[in-house]
Design a protein around this motif. Structure first.
Motif, PDB file in Angstrom:
ATOM      1  N   GLY A  41      -1.470  -5.754 -11.121  1.00  0.00           N
ATOM      2  CA  GLY A  41      -2.019  -4.420 -11.306  1.00  0.00           C
ATOM      3  C   GLY A  41      -2.157  -3.746  -9.799  1.00  0.00           C
ATOM      4  O   GLY A  41      -1.597  -4.030  -8.944  1.00  0.00           O
ATOM      5  N   HIS A  42      -2.810  -2.673 -10.146  1.00  0.00           N
ATOM      6  CA  HIS A  42      -3.020  -1.840  -8.750  1.00  0.00           C
ATOM      7  C   HIS A  42      -4.359  -1.113  -8.808  1.00  0.00           C
ATOM      8  O   HIS A  42      -5.119  -1.242  -9.673  1.00  0.00           O
ATOM      9  N   LEU A  43      -4.919  -0.957  -7.574  1.00  0.00           N
ATOM     10  CA  LEU A  43      -6.105  -0.039  -7.337  1.00  0.00           C
ATOM     11  C   LEU A  43      -5.533   1.604  -7.010  1.00  0.00           C
ATOM     12  O   LEU A  43      -4.602   1.472  -6.204  1.00  0.00           O
ATOM     13  N   LEU A  44      -6.127   2.482  -7.342  1.00  0.00           N
ATOM     14  CA  LEU A  44      -6.014   3.711  -6.927  1.00  0.00           C
ATOM     15  C   LEU A  44      -7.364   4.218  -6.275  1.00  0.00           C
ATOM     16  O   LEU A  44      -8.465   4.005  -7.043  1.00  0.00           O
ATOM     17  N   ILE A 103       0.723  -1.212  -0.008  1.00  0.00           N
ATOM     18  CA  ILE A 103       0.111   0.071  -0.192  1.00  0.00           C
ATOM     19  C   ILE A 103       0.728   1.277  -0.043  1.00  0.00           C
ATOM     20  O   ILE A 103       1.940   1.279   0.708  1.00  0.00           O
ATOM     21  N   THR A 104       0.505   2.439  -0.916  1.00  0.00           N
ATOM     22  CA  THR A 104       0.975   3.672  -0.872  1.00  0.00           C
ATOM     23  C   THR A 104      -0.209   4.596  -0.170  1.00  0.00           C
ATOM     24  O   THR A 104      -1.221   4.336  -0.889  1.00  0.00           O
ATOM     25  N   VAL A 105       0.336   5.572   0.480  1.00  0.00           N
ATOM     26  CA  VAL A 105      -0.584   6.342   0.983  1.00  0.00           C
ATOM     27  C   VAL A 105      -0.032   7.703   0.709  1.00  0.00           C
ATOM     28  O   VAL A 105       1.387   8.071   1.077  1.00  0.00           O
ATOM     29  N   VAL A 106      -0.666   8.580   0.053  1.00  0.00           N
ATOM     30  CA  VAL A 106      -0.260   9.923  -0.200  1.00  0.00           C
ATOM     31  C   VAL A 106      -1.332  10.976   0.342  1.00  0.00           C
ATOM     32  O   VAL A 106      -2.401  10.909  -0.252  1.00  0.00           O
ATOM     33  N   PRO A 107      -1.032  12.057   0.970  1.00  0.00           N
ATOM     34  CA  PRO A 107       0.176  12.294   1.371  1.00  0.00           C
ATOM     35  C   PRO A 107       0.717  11.516   2.688  1.00  0.00           C
ATOM     36  O   PRO A 107      -0.219  11.089   3.326  1.00  0.00           O
ATOM     37  N   ALA A 108       1.993  11.377   2.767  1.00  0.00           N
ATOM     38  CA  ALA A 108       2.695  10.683   3.977  1.00  0.00           C
ATOM     39  C   ALA A 108       2.128  10.952   5.207  1.00  0.00           C
ATOM     40  O   ALA A 108       2.106  12.338   5.336  1.00  0.00           O
ATOM     41  N   ARG A 109       1.875  10.327   6.127  1.00  0.00           N
ATOM     42  CA  ARG A 109       1.483  10.650   7.455  1.00  0.00           C
ATOM     43  C   ARG A 109       2.681  10.972   8.398  1.00  0.00           C
ATOM     44  O   ARG A 109       3.056  10.278   9.151  1.00  0.00           O
ATOM     45  N   ALA A 134      -4.791  10.118  -1.732  1.00  0.00           N
ATOM     46  CA  ALA A 134      -5.036   8.774  -2.498  1.00  0.00           C
ATOM     47  C   ALA A 134      -4.561   7.644  -1.579  1.00  0.00           C
ATOM     48  O   ALA A 134      -3.477   7.714  -1.065  1.00  0.00           O
ATOM     49  N   VAL A 135      -5.072   6.308  -1.850  1.00  0.00           N
ATOM     50  CA  VAL A 135      -4.228   5.064  -1.291  1.00  0.00           C
ATOM     51  C   VAL A 135      -4.279   4.370  -2.484  1.00  0.00           C
ATOM     52  O   VAL A 135      -5.149   4.242  -3.604  1.00  0.00           O
ATOM     53  N   MET A 136      -2.984   3.868  -2.881  1.00  0.00           N
ATOM     54  CA  MET A 136      -2.596   2.854  -3.866  1.00  0.00           C
ATOM     55  C   MET A 136      -2.384   1.348  -3.505  1.00  0.00           C
ATOM     56  O   MET A 136      -1.861   1.254  -2.363  1.00  0.00           O
ATOM     57  N   ILE A 137      -3.094   0.610  -3.849  1.00  0.00           N
ATOM     58  CA  ILE A 137      -2.930  -0.887  -3.435  1.00  0.00           C
ATOM     59  C   ILE A 137      -2.643  -2.016  -4.479  1.00  0.00           C
ATOM     60  O   ILE A 137      -3.130  -1.756  -5.665  1.00  0.00           O
TER      61      ILE A 137
END
Length: 375
Positions: free
Chosen positions: A354-357, A223-229, A312-315
């Motif tokens: 693949g990925h989800l946004l 998982i990528t979270v933006v903006p970072a916490r 956003a969150v990318m999975i």
């Protein structure tokens, strides 16, 4: 002096045909470029959307020259390309990313030595060529530590964690059974992992993307979270270090810098001189994607705005996730975008498919999103 300007209508040659090449090709075609890729797999992810594909290995110099003769500019989309091939190509053809940083990124020893020499913070490490080096290294580094193959490993492959002296025999067997050189690193106790993606043009101008927060599962980005916490101070420091690294290596294109966030500060984990998995969110959440930025930078066009348009969150979608994802597509809301990379065959459980946004409004949604999509 400014580099060459490669205008839309020209042809871009991509060394490599994976998902990073695919997304670069799509962005390039949207801008009006023709795309030809080189990859050993017929109908590879990039080949499916390119104008043409040369089917050959990424160590086949003759095939790479055929690609170069058909194109106006050459770029690479990942590190696993024979460095000698890239060095030969840049002698006679326009390859603005150049080979020097690719060689560094391909070798953990060079990467860590050069970063350390330049004054950038890295974890303590020693080079391991044999079992005697391993003994000295564990005495110096201590436990826990991580043994990593110097070249070729990714997504946790070619790595072994030594939690205590009882794990030494496993590491010893690994070193004895291979002719490879290894790096033994101190295993860092970190609070978060973050990354910064930065675009840099030939003249030195840079455009920095928002700092992203990365969550891994079994050594694979999950998982990528933006903006970072993270705190504004940590954010500023990460950007400053990333800019320094891009300038030190005179990057042309895009560079990803991965960090460990520790109570004592930031440590550089790895660098990647190409689009990065943690930057997939830029396709929908930023004004200019990392893939378009690569094209802009290498074609001599002005760098695009990196403004974040929405949190956003990318999975990542791995092979093991595919059945559940496909089953749930009809139930996705309008805030979810799905990208599948066109990889053929039965997917391996840990293969990135693949990925989800997912567009979010507040960070508290993250745990709910994980539960909803992947259980």
């Amino acid at each position: 002096m400014p580099g060459k300007v490669i205008l839309p209508g020209s042809t871009i040659g991509i060394l490599g045909g994976g998902q990073l090449g695919r997304m670069t090709a799509i962005e390039g075609r949207k801008m009006g470029y023709r795309i030809i890729c080189l990859d050993p797999t017929p109908g590879c992810p990039c080949g499916q959307v390119a104008d043409d594909q040369i089917v050959a290995g990424l160590d086949d110099l003759a095939a790479a020259i055929r690609l170069a003769e058909k194109t106006d500019v050459l770029i690479y989309e990942f590190e696993n390309i024979d460095i000698r091939l890239v060095e030969e190509l840049e002698k006679n053809y326009y390859l603005p990313q150049k080979s020097h940083i690719l060689a560094v990124a391909q070798n953990r020893i060079q990467e860590k030595q050069q970063l350390e020499k330049a004054g950038f913070p890295v974890a303590p490490f020693v080079i391991v060529k044999n079992t005697e080096d391993l003994k000295k290294g564990t005495a110096q580094i201590g436990y826990p530590s991580v043994l990593k193959i110097a070249t070729g490993g990714y997504d946790g492959k070619g790595q072994l964690v030594l939690y205590n002296p009882q794990d030494f025999s496993k590491a010893e067997s690994l070193v004895q059974s291979s002719d490879s050189i290894w790096v033994l690193e101190k295993k860092i106790s970190f609070t978060q992992e973050i990354s910064v993606i930065i675009g840099r043009e030939e003249t030195g101008g840079m455009a920095v993307y928002p700092v992203s927060e990365n969550i891994h599962r079994e050594n694979i980005l999950y998982i990528t979270v933006v903006p970072a916490r993270i705190s504004p101070q940590r954010e500023s420091m990460a950007v400053e270090i990333a800019r320094g690294i891009a300038q030190y290596f005179k990057v042309v294109g895009v560079l990803a810098v991965e960090f460990f966030v520790t109570p004592q500060g930031l440590l550089v984990n790895e660098i990647a001189p190409r689009p990065h998995n943690s930057g997939h969110y830029t396709l929908d959440a930023c004004f200019t994607s990392q893939f378009e930025q690569l094209i802009r930078a290498t074609c001599g066009l002005p760098l695009g705005s990196t403004q974040l348009m929405t949190p956003a969150v990318m999975i990542n979608i791995l092979g093991s996730d595919m059945p559940k994802i496909l089953e749930n597509i009809p139930n996705f809301s309008g805030d979810v975008k799905i990208y599948l990379y066109g990889k053929s065959g039965i997917p391996a459980p840990k293969r990135k498919m693949g990925h989800l946004l997912i567009k979010i409004d507040y960070s508290e949604q993250i745990d709910e999103i994980i539960k909803t999509f992947l259980g």
